[in-house]
Write an enzyme that holds these catalytic residues in place. Sequence first.
Site, PDB file in Angstrom:
ATOM      1  N   TYR A  62       0.823  -1.212   0.000  1.00  0.00           N
ATOM      2  CA  TYR A  62       0.000   0.000   0.000  1.00  0.00           C
ATOM      3  C   TYR A  62       0.857   1.262   0.000  1.00  0.00           C
ATOM      4  CZ  TYR A  62      -4.264  -2.595   0.075  1.00  0.00           C
ATOM      5  OH  TYR A  62      -5.298  -3.423  -0.305  1.00  0.00           O
ATOM      6  N   GLN A  97     -15.591   3.494  -6.109  1.00  0.00           N
ATOM      7  CA  GLN A  97     -14.928   2.360  -5.459  1.00  0.00           C
ATOM      8  C   GLN A  97     -13.423   2.607  -5.434  1.00  0.00           C
ATOM      9  OE1 GLN A  97     -16.810  -1.599  -6.982  1.00  0.00           O
ATOM     10  NE2 GLN A  97     -17.133  -0.081  -8.564  1.00  0.00           N
ATOM     11  N   ASP A 100      -8.046   6.090  -5.068  1.00  0.00           N
ATOM     12  CA  ASP A 100      -7.208   7.234  -5.436  1.00  0.00           C
ATOM     13  C   ASP A 100      -7.999   8.522  -5.224  1.00  0.00           C
ATOM     14  OD1 ASP A 100      -8.663   8.076  -7.874  1.00  0.00           O
ATOM     15  OD2 ASP A 100      -7.963   6.182  -8.715  1.00  0.00           O
ATOM     16  N   HIS A 115     -14.897   2.511  -0.699  1.00  0.00           N
ATOM     17  CA  HIS A 115     -13.853   1.530  -0.354  1.00  0.00           C
ATOM     18  C   HIS A 115     -12.639   2.176   0.314  1.00  0.00           C
ATOM     19  CE1 HIS A 115     -15.447  -1.605  -3.503  1.00  0.00           C
ATOM     20  NE2 HIS A 115     -16.199  -1.508  -2.427  1.00  0.00           N
ATOM     21  N   CYS A 123      -6.171   4.820  12.508  1.00  0.00           N
ATOM     22  CA  CYS A 123      -5.581   4.288  13.735  1.00  0.00           C
ATOM     23  C   CYS A 123      -6.558   3.310  14.383  1.00  0.00           C
ATOM     24  CB  CYS A 123      -5.239   5.416  14.711  1.00  0.00           C
ATOM     25  SG  CYS A 123      -4.575   4.764  16.267  1.00  0.00           S
ATOM     26  N   GLY A 182     -16.747   2.181 -15.713  1.00  0.00           N
ATOM     27  CA  GLY A 182     -15.424   1.577 -15.518  1.00  0.00           C
ATOM     28  C   GLY A 182     -15.325   0.619 -14.353  1.00  0.00           C
ATOM     29  N   THR A 183     -16.354  -0.183 -14.170  1.00  0.00           N
ATOM     30  CA  THR A 183     -16.287  -1.196 -13.109  1.00  0.00           C
ATOM     31  C   THR A 183     -16.743  -2.541 -13.668  1.00  0.00           C
ATOM     32  OG1 THR A 183     -17.058  -1.848 -10.909  1.00  0.00           O
ATOM     33  CG2 THR A 183     -18.494  -0.364 -12.144  1.00  0.00           C
ATOM     34  N   ASN A 208     -18.428   1.568 -20.181  1.00  0.00           N
ATOM     35  CA  ASN A 208     -17.300   0.694 -19.832  1.00  0.00           C
ATOM     36  C   ASN A 208     -16.552   0.312 -21.106  1.00  0.00           C
ATOM     37  OD1 ASN A 208     -16.014  -0.472 -17.562  1.00  0.00           O
ATOM     38  ND2 ASN A 208     -16.799  -2.496 -18.066  1.00  0.00           N
ATOM     39  N   GLU A 210     -15.821  -2.667 -21.945  1.00  0.00           N
ATOM     40  CA  GLU A 210     -16.420  -3.911 -22.457  1.00  0.00           C
ATOM     41  C   GLU A 210     -17.597  -4.241 -21.548  1.00  0.00           C
ATOM     42  OE1 GLU A 210     -12.961  -6.283 -21.896  1.00  0.00           O
ATOM     43  OE2 GLU A 210     -13.151  -6.226 -19.726  1.00  0.00           O
TER      44      GLU A 210
HETATM   45  N1  APR Z   1     -12.149   2.902 -19.876  1.00  0.00           N
HETATM   46  C1  APR Z   1     -13.289   2.329 -19.396  1.00  0.00           C
HETATM   47  N2  APR Z   1     -13.322   1.156 -18.756  1.00  0.00           N
HETATM   48  C2  APR Z   1     -12.148   0.520 -18.590  1.00  0.00           C
HETATM   49  C3  APR Z   1     -10.919   1.042 -19.044  1.00  0.00           C
HETATM   50  C4  APR Z   1     -10.952   2.290 -19.707  1.00  0.00           C
HETATM   51  N3  APR Z   1      -9.849   2.870 -20.194  1.00  0.00           N
HETATM   52  N4  APR Z   1      -9.933   0.170 -18.716  1.00  0.00           N
HETATM   53  C5  APR Z   1     -10.526  -0.853 -18.088  1.00  0.00           C
HETATM   54  N5  APR Z   1     -11.857  -0.652 -18.009  1.00  0.00           N
HETATM   55  C6  APR Z   1     -12.873  -1.498 -17.395  1.00  0.00           C
HETATM   56  C7  APR Z   1     -12.586  -2.980 -17.492  1.00  0.00           C
HETATM   57  O1  APR Z   1     -13.122  -3.496 -18.702  1.00  0.00           O
HETATM   58  C8  APR Z   1     -13.298  -3.524 -16.264  1.00  0.00           C
HETATM   59  O2  APR Z   1     -14.663  -3.841 -16.562  1.00  0.00           O
HETATM   60  O3  APR Z   1     -12.873  -1.210 -16.016  1.00  0.00           O
HETATM   61  C9  APR Z   1     -13.270  -2.356 -15.275  1.00  0.00           C
HETATM   62  C10 APR Z   1     -12.294  -2.534 -14.142  1.00  0.00           C
HETATM   63  O4  APR Z   1     -12.687  -3.618 -13.367  1.00  0.00           O
HETATM   64  P1  APR Z   1     -11.931  -4.057 -12.042  1.00  0.00           P
HETATM   65  O5  APR Z   1     -10.467  -4.144 -12.304  1.00  0.00           O
HETATM   66  O6  APR Z   1     -12.612  -5.274 -11.523  1.00  0.00           O
HETATM   67  O7  APR Z   1     -12.135  -2.817 -11.058  1.00  0.00           O
HETATM   68  P2  APR Z   1     -13.390  -2.444 -10.146  1.00  0.00           P
HETATM   69  O8  APR Z   1     -14.664  -2.879 -10.803  1.00  0.00           O
HETATM   70  O9  APR Z   1     -13.255  -1.020  -9.783  1.00  0.00           O
HETATM   71  O10 APR Z   1     -13.140  -3.334  -8.867  1.00  0.00           O
HETATM   72  C11 APR Z   1     -14.066  -3.251  -7.812  1.00  0.00           C
HETATM   73  O11 APR Z   1     -12.744  -4.666  -6.456  1.00  0.00           O
HETATM   74  O12 APR Z   1     -10.645  -5.328  -5.716  1.00  0.00           O
HETATM   75  C12 APR Z   1     -11.783  -4.610  -5.410  1.00  0.00           C
HETATM   76  O13 APR Z   1     -11.997  -2.902  -3.829  1.00  0.00           O
HETATM   77  C13 APR Z   1     -11.496  -3.172  -5.113  1.00  0.00           C
HETATM   78  O14 APR Z   1     -12.775  -1.210  -5.643  1.00  0.00           O
HETATM   79  C14 APR Z   1     -12.284  -2.440  -6.168  1.00  0.00           C
HETATM   80  C15 APR Z   1     -13.390  -3.423  -6.486  1.00  0.00           C
END
Ligand code: APR
Length: 240
Positions: A62, A97, A100, A115, A123, A182-183, A208, A210
């Site tokens: 971290y 989520q 940053d 998150h 602490c 973007g999740t 997103n 995909e």
């Molecule tokens: N633009 C849009 N989407 C994107 C891009 C981009 N440039 N790059 C990647 N992605 C998409 C991917 O296709 C994917 O569906 O963003 C998503 C990222 O997914 P994860 O890596 O699973 O991230 P996230 O959904 O934020 O994870 C959720 O999981 O590990 C825990 O606590 C952590 O907050 C996090 C939570």
Amino acid sequence: MTNERKVTDIKNIVILTGAGVSAESGIDTFRSAGGLWEKHRVEDVATPEAFARDPDLVLRFYDMRRERIQEVLPNAAHHALACLDAEWKGGLLIVTQNVDDLHERAGARRLLHMHGEHLNAWCTACDQRHVWRGTLFERPSCPACGVPGQLRPDIVWFGEMPYRMEEIYAALNRADLFVSIGTSGAVYPAAGFVRDAREQGVRTLELNLEPSQGSHWFDESRYGAATEVVPAWVDEILRG
Ligand code: APR
């Protein structure tokens, strides 16, 4: 069933963001590269059990992420959402989520971190949180209670309760539009927001790269890089 609400009917918006929003700023997403997160399995660094088992590894990991996020800059998607926050006269809540601080550095205000935040240390002795830009590996003392070695990253690890859930569900209850950006839809409870929204007749939109795991729950999906699809959508909604 599709929730057919016109843009002109929309007053209250809830936006959920994930790692995809920050990807083009140079921060790795979680589920890229074969499930490894910067070469670590998530279970080795992002659980309370991992912290109890190997605190040195977790604190170092971290510390490295904390340093990294201070080197990167918000991108066009963060800026577009900050612009929406500044200009949207109705209700708005950006639920991120992401741990940053790129949304707030771009200027977003109506924002909450479900998150936790990299730039906070918590602490566990006195329960105070402190803005923290340096490292935790050396086991510094808490600035409030003075107890050494009890500061941990203020990050919600797997198996821990996300923050401010009541506020999030209250905002979803009032929403006319829910937008997920973007999740991957892999981690609950955030992954379930789209279903909660739909059950209440809220229109749902996914932006997103995909299709996410829950893409079939959305009324509409637009695929592409966040720095392209998010500014285009913000422009559209602000123009009404
Ligand atoms: N633009 C849009 N989407 C994107 C891009 C981009 N440039 N790059 C990647 N992605 C998409 C991917 O296709 C994917 O569906 O963003 C998503 C990222 O997914 P994860 O890596 O699973 O991230 P996230 O959904 O934020 O994870 C959720 O999981 O590990 C825990 O606590 C952590 O907050 C996090 C939570």
